[in-house]
Motif scaffolding. Structure first.
Motif, PDB file in Angstrom:
ATOM      1  N   ARG A  55      -7.777   7.410  -1.670  1.00  0.00           N
ATOM      2  CA  ARG A  55      -6.532   7.947  -2.336  1.00  0.00           C
ATOM      3  C   ARG A  55      -6.763   8.579  -3.574  1.00  0.00           C
ATOM      4  O   ARG A  55      -6.062   9.316  -4.089  1.00  0.00           O
TER       5      ARG A  55
ATOM      6  N   ASP B 173      -5.395  12.259  -5.760  1.00  0.00           N
ATOM      7  CA  ASP B 173      -4.387  11.880  -6.928  1.00  0.00           C
ATOM      8  C   ASP B 173      -4.267  13.338  -7.479  1.00  0.00           C
ATOM      9  O   ASP B 173      -4.915  13.534  -8.530  1.00  0.00           O
TER      10      ASP B 173
ATOM     11  N   ARG C 193       0.439  13.435  -2.914  1.00  0.00           N
ATOM     12  CA  ARG C 193      -0.490  12.136  -2.194  1.00  0.00           C
ATOM     13  C   ARG C 193       0.694  11.379  -1.212  1.00  0.00           C
ATOM     14  O   ARG C 193       0.426  11.232  -0.219  1.00  0.00           O
TER      15      ARG C 193
ATOM     16  N   TRP D 224      -5.868   6.487   2.630  1.00  0.00           N
ATOM     17  CA  TRP D 224      -5.423   5.460   1.809  1.00  0.00           C
ATOM     18  C   TRP D 224      -6.754   4.745   1.000  1.00  0.00           C
ATOM     19  O   TRP D 224      -6.538   4.480  -0.029  1.00  0.00           O
TER      20      TRP D 224
ATOM     21  N   MET E  66       0.867  11.108   2.981  1.00  0.00           N
ATOM     22  CA  MET E  66       0.595   9.822   3.811  1.00  0.00           C
ATOM     23  C   MET E  66       2.064   9.750   4.616  1.00  0.00           C
ATOM     24  O   MET E  66       2.040   9.294   5.693  1.00  0.00           O
TER      25      MET E  66
END
Length: 443
Positions: free
Chosen positions: A198, A202, A87, A195, A91
């Protein structure tokens, strides 16, 4: 390879379905975004030539910079994914895409375009290790085939939408800055969605859950057995003792070669199928220019069917072989001089169905070849073969056209698919040997 599904075996099926759907959809979105940024600069190459006085060689170098950085970065980013999780790497990659589009918006010459291409390549690097680590750890095993289908389809859609978006927006605004500012907003929007959702991406939470016994279930050996099982799983995922051990596995390098050959075939179609069909069959540019889009659409349809076939297939290699040989046969027929132009167009487009059918099985084949605890590293190395295929094949097929051999583009693409079939068969053989050698120890 661990999966969140192991901890959810006794859970609510409807809740698991919703969770799987959210994860698959989000991974499809980010994968489509990565392919969207593969074509950050190429659709506006004619404008760069007029605006900055660039040559075809200079424009070609922009593509090379992208794929070289992406390929090297992809092999290295697998280690990063295994260390910090998928993750955070995702990003960071999306943030690089935002920066790449802003660099392109502010470019005032060739140097600015080189920087934008380099930044886009850096952003593209982590996506395959990220995507497959999340899917393999979070999605239930019965739905992995469909997850791989969505993953492949989204990539094709990203390729298809990118040139339409940038060229139409540039035609509307006449401004390089506004066009690439809008492209940056696309990546920023996707980053905001990632986001927001999110928790559905995970992979570390999935890993923690998969090594814990299901609620109310005690493994053989009682509590001591449960502790030993959790300890063994943790050791498998913590690959500190054998960080580079996966490099000794023949199956990993065979998967790398499989990706290299299939991507070499794709590079030939994407870059040169249109001029090859013009030279071979006199197909008008108006029609031949659509062959790549048709190939991608057929590939997407093939991936949908491939996901269902994968769910029923006991062995992957025969499915891959039949699909790729079907695609190769269509390309060989399209290269024959006696074939009418309209039929040659249809055959090249239909070849996408074969490569699409093989897509989900290809991803599952690589998953099976990855040792426990090294999924990010394996996917990073193996999928760098994709970048290498684009980098190496395009100049070779371009050289064939320069030599007056348009049939060589289609025949060479078919030959690359045959080589991929051989590589997949060898992967299956080595994977089966490895499973057989571990069976007595686990019995």
């Amino acid at each position: 390879m661990t999966s969140i599904a192991a901890a959810d075996a006794l859970g609510n099926p409807a809740a698991i379905l919703r969770r799987d759907a959210r994860t698959i959809g989000l991974v499809g979105l980010v994968h489509g975004t990565s392919h969207f940024f593969h074509l950050l600069l190429p659709p506006l190459f004619p404008h760069f030539m007029r605006e900055f006085g660039l040559s075809y060689s200079q424009l070609g170098l922009l593509v090379t910079v992208f794929f070289v950085i992406s390929g090297v970065g992809q092999a290295l980013s697998g280690f990063l994914v295994d260390r910090i999780g998928a993750r955070p790497a995702l990003m960071g990659a999306l943030a690089c895409f935002v920066a790449a589009a802003l660099l392109a918006a502010g470019a005032e010459g060739y140097g600015g375009l080189l920087l934008a291409s380099a930044m886009a390549g850096l952003g593209n690097a982590p996506f395959h290790p990220v995507d497959f680590t999340i899917l393999n750890r979070r999605v239930s095993t019965p739905r992995l085939g469909h997850a791989y289908s969505v993953h492949g389809i989204s990539g094709n859609l990203g390729w298809a939408l990118s040139p339409i978006f940038s060229t139409e927006l540039f035609a509307l605004t006449g401004s390089l800055r506004w066009t690439y500012a809008a492209v940056a907003m696309v990546a920023l929007l996707v980053l905001a969605i990632v986001w927001w959702r999110r928790d559905d991406l995970d992979d570390r939470a999935a890993l923690r859950r998969s090594v814990e016994p299901a609620q109310g279930a005690v493994p053989a050996g009682g509590q001591a057995g449960a502790q030993a099982s959790a300890h063994a799983s943790a050791q498998a995922e913590g690959a500190s003792a054998s960080t580079f051990g996966f490099l000794r596995l023949p199956s990993v390098w065979l998967c790398f070669s499989f990706l290299f050959f299939t991507t070499s075939a794709l590079a030939a179609i994407q870059s040169f199928a249109s001029p090859a069909l013009q030279l071979l069959h006199g197909v008008p540019l108006r029609w031949s220019a659509w062959v790549v889009s048709a190939y991608m659409v057929c590939g997407a349809l093939g991936m949908v069917a491939g996901g269902f076939l994968l769910a029923r297939a006991e062995r992957l290699e025969p499915l891959i072989a039949r699909a790729l040989m079907l695609a190769g046969s269509f390309l060989v027929l399209a290269a024959m001089p006696w074939v009418p132009g309209w039929l040659a167009l249809a055959l090249v487009a239909a070849a996408g169905i074969g490569t699409g059918l093989a897509g989900p099985s290809r991803d599952m084949l690589i998953r099976r070849a990855a040792p426990p605890g090294a999924s990010g590293r394996v996917y990073g190395l193996v999928y760098s073969g994709l970048d290498l295929g684009f980098s190496v094949a395009a100049p070779i097929f371009g050289w064939l056209l320069d030599r007056g051999q348009p049939a060589g583009v289609l025949l060479g693409s078919a030959l690359a698919l045959v080589a991929a079939v051989v590589a997949s068969a060898l992967v299956g053989r080595h994977t089966a040997r490895g499973a057989a050698s571990r069976a007595p120890a686990s019995a």
